[in-house]
Scaffold this motif. Structure first.
Motif, PDB file in Angstrom:
ATOM      1  N   TRP A  51     -23.707 -78.057  27.308  1.00  0.00           N
ATOM      2  CA  TRP A  51     -23.336 -76.649  27.139  1.00  0.00           C
ATOM      3  C   TRP A  51     -24.310 -75.736  27.870  1.00  0.00           C
ATOM      4  CZ3 TRP A  51     -19.791 -74.610  23.175  1.00  0.00           C
ATOM      5  CH2 TRP A  51     -19.004 -75.602  22.614  1.00  0.00           C
ATOM      6  N   PHE A  52     -23.769 -74.771  28.609  1.00  0.00           N
ATOM      7  CA  PHE A  52     -24.601 -73.776  29.290  1.00  0.00           C
ATOM      8  C   PHE A  52     -23.975 -72.405  29.161  1.00  0.00           C
ATOM      9  CE2 PHE A  52     -25.353 -77.763  31.564  1.00  0.00           C
ATOM     10  CZ  PHE A  52     -26.712 -77.864  31.439  1.00  0.00           C
TER      11      PHE A  52
ATOM     12  N   ALA B 236     -29.964 -64.165  25.157  1.00  0.00           N
ATOM     13  CA  ALA B 236     -30.303 -65.443  25.790  1.00  0.00           C
ATOM     14  C   ALA B 236     -29.079 -66.324  25.603  1.00  0.00           C
ATOM     15  CB  ALA B 236     -31.535 -66.073  25.161  1.00  0.00           C
ATOM     16  N   ALA B 237     -28.106 -66.122  26.475  1.00  0.00           N
ATOM     17  CA  ALA B 237     -26.838 -66.838  26.364  1.00  0.00           C
ATOM     18  C   ALA B 237     -26.738 -67.877  27.464  1.00  0.00           C
ATOM     19  CB  ALA B 237     -25.672 -65.853  26.472  1.00  0.00           C
ATOM     20  N   SER B 238     -25.869 -68.852  27.222  1.00  0.00           N
ATOM     21  CA  SER B 238     -25.580 -69.857  28.237  1.00  0.00           C
ATOM     22  C   SER B 238     -26.866 -70.526  28.710  1.00  0.00           C
ATOM     23  CB  SER B 238     -24.814 -69.204  29.395  1.00  0.00           C
ATOM     24  OG  SER B 238     -24.171 -70.159  30.182  1.00  0.00           O
ATOM     25  N   GLY B 239     -27.190 -70.445  30.021  1.00  0.00           N
ATOM     26  CA  GLY B 239     -28.411 -71.065  30.528  1.00  0.00           C
ATOM     27  C   GLY B 239     -29.666 -70.482  29.913  1.00  0.00           C
ATOM     28  N   GLY B 240     -29.642 -69.191  29.550  1.00  0.00           N
ATOM     29  CA  GLY B 240     -30.783 -68.579  28.878  1.00  0.00           C
ATOM     30  C   GLY B 240     -31.046 -69.207  27.527  1.00  0.00           C
TER      31      GLY B 240
ATOM     32  N   SER C 249     -27.654 -75.874  37.575  1.00  0.00           N
ATOM     33  CA  SER C 249     -28.846 -76.517  38.152  1.00  0.00           C
ATOM     34  C   SER C 249     -30.085 -75.640  38.103  1.00  0.00           C
ATOM     35  CB  SER C 249     -28.556 -76.951  39.592  1.00  0.00           C
ATOM     36  OG  SER C 249     -27.549 -77.939  39.609  1.00  0.00           O
ATOM     37  N   PRO C 250     -30.011 -74.345  38.523  1.00  0.00           N
ATOM     38  CA  PRO C 250     -31.216 -73.516  38.444  1.00  0.00           C
ATOM     39  C   PRO C 250     -31.737 -73.351  37.022  1.00  0.00           C
ATOM     40  CG  PRO C 250     -29.588 -72.494  39.889  1.00  0.00           C
ATOM     41  CD  PRO C 250     -28.907 -73.631  39.200  1.00  0.00           C
ATOM     42  N   TYR C 251     -30.846 -73.186  36.047  1.00  0.00           N
ATOM     43  CA  TYR C 251     -31.304 -72.995  34.678  1.00  0.00           C
ATOM     44  C   TYR C 251     -31.813 -74.295  34.066  1.00  0.00           C
ATOM     45  CZ  TYR C 251     -30.341 -68.090  34.099  1.00  0.00           C
ATOM     46  OH  TYR C 251     -30.407 -66.724  34.199  1.00  0.00           O
ATOM     47  N   GLY C 252     -31.264 -75.420  34.515  1.00  0.00           N
ATOM     48  CA  GLY C 252     -31.823 -76.688  34.082  1.00  0.00           C
ATOM     49  C   GLY C 252     -33.242 -76.856  34.587  1.00  0.00           C
ATOM     50  N   LEU C 253     -33.485 -76.425  35.829  1.00  0.00           N
ATOM     51  CA  LEU C 253     -34.831 -76.485  36.389  1.00  0.00           C
ATOM     52  C   LEU C 253     -35.766 -75.548  35.641  1.00  0.00           C
ATOM     53  CD1 LEU C 253     -36.786 -77.515  38.517  1.00  0.00           C
ATOM     54  CD2 LEU C 253     -35.936 -75.741  40.075  1.00  0.00           C
ATOM     55  N   ALA C 254     -35.278 -74.346  35.281  1.00  0.00           N
ATOM     56  CA  ALA C 254     -36.098 -73.395  34.530  1.00  0.00           C
ATOM     57  C   ALA C 254     -36.478 -73.953  33.167  1.00  0.00           C
ATOM     58  CB  ALA C 254     -35.349 -72.070  34.376  1.00  0.00           C
ATOM     59  N   ALA C 255     -35.514 -74.602  32.495  1.00  0.00           N
ATOM     60  CA  ALA C 255     -35.805 -75.210  31.198  1.00  0.00           C
ATOM     61  C   ALA C 255     -36.855 -76.309  31.342  1.00  0.00           C
ATOM     62  CB  ALA C 255     -34.521 -75.777  30.584  1.00  0.00           C
TER      63      ALA C 255
END
Length: 234
Positions: free
Chosen positions: A233-234, A183-187, A156-162
């Motif tokens: 995928w994250f 820059a892996a996964s959420g990055g 959720s946090p990385y989806g918001l960052a994207a």
């Protein structure tokens, strides 16, 4: 180039925004500082030229050639200055403001360095940096360069960052994402929303694990149903 960074770093003078002066007395507000970073490289070039040993400077032929080069450079500068003046006159006659002319002739590249952890504790800082770019950048003229460093983390946090980076693209400002190390996964998900992704030769870019929050059928814009399911995928 303008660096959009948390306050307290860097060697260039800058302007601080979003200070700790909330009406509610909340001292946790993040201060963002804008700095022009071109100067650091201009200073380095000047310093190198100053200490460089000129071993051929006393030769007559070299001095004559140097004078010719200096004259050619001055002539070129005069030509460019005349072209600029003619362009300014045309824009003034068309009713363009001086502020818009400055930005048109000298676009800004906003530089943001993003360092993410598992729970994305820097989310508030990123949101404010993006807000500055979206509100102050000019569509089709300026661009944003975001250097992403993150091993990934919670969905959720990385989806918001994207989604914050998507705001930049939707505003019409070109988004370039750079990856120096990882820059892996959420990055990687953040990086994937950029207009361009530039990675260092040995940087880790991509997904190193899978978290699926339910598979969903993908219906493409032409109405056809593709022969695959899309996992998130994250």
């Amino acid at each position: 180039m303008v660096a959009c960074a948390p306050s307290g770093g860097g060697d260039e003078s800058g302007t601080s925004l979003f200070g700790n002066n909330n009406e509610d007395g909340d001292n946790r507000d993040i201060k963002v500082q804008l700095r022009r970073i071109n100067g650091r490289y201009e200073k380095a070039e000047t310093a190198i030229n100053k200490i460089h040993l000129n071993v051929i400077g006393e030769m007559k032929e070299v001095k004559e050639t140097q004078k010719k080069e200096e004259k050619a450079m001055k002539d070129e500068e005069k030509k460019k200055q005349k072209e600029l003046e003619d362009r300014v006159k045309v824009d003034l006659e068309a009713g363009m403001s001086t502020q818009n002319m400055r930005r048109n002739y000298r676009p800004i590249a906003f530089l943001v360095r993003f360092h993410g952890d598992m729970m994305l504790s820097s989310m508030e800082l990123l949101r404010k940096q993006v807000s500055i770019i979206v509100n102050c950048g000019r569509a089709g003229i300026d661009r944003a360069i975001v250097v992403v460093t993150s091993p990934g983390g919670a969905v959720s946090p990385y989806g918001l960052a994207a989604s914050q980076l998507v705001r930049i693209r939707k505003s019409g400002i070109e988004l370039i994402v750079c990856v120096d190390t990882v820059a892996a996964s959420g990055g990687y998900m953040m990086a994937s929303v950029g207009d361009k992704i530039l990675g260092a030769p040995f940087a880790i870019i991509g997904s190193i694990g899978v978290v699926t929050q339910g598979k969903q059928k993908v219906i493409v814009h032409n109405g056809h149903n593709p022969p695959f399911d899309l996992g998130i995928w994250f």
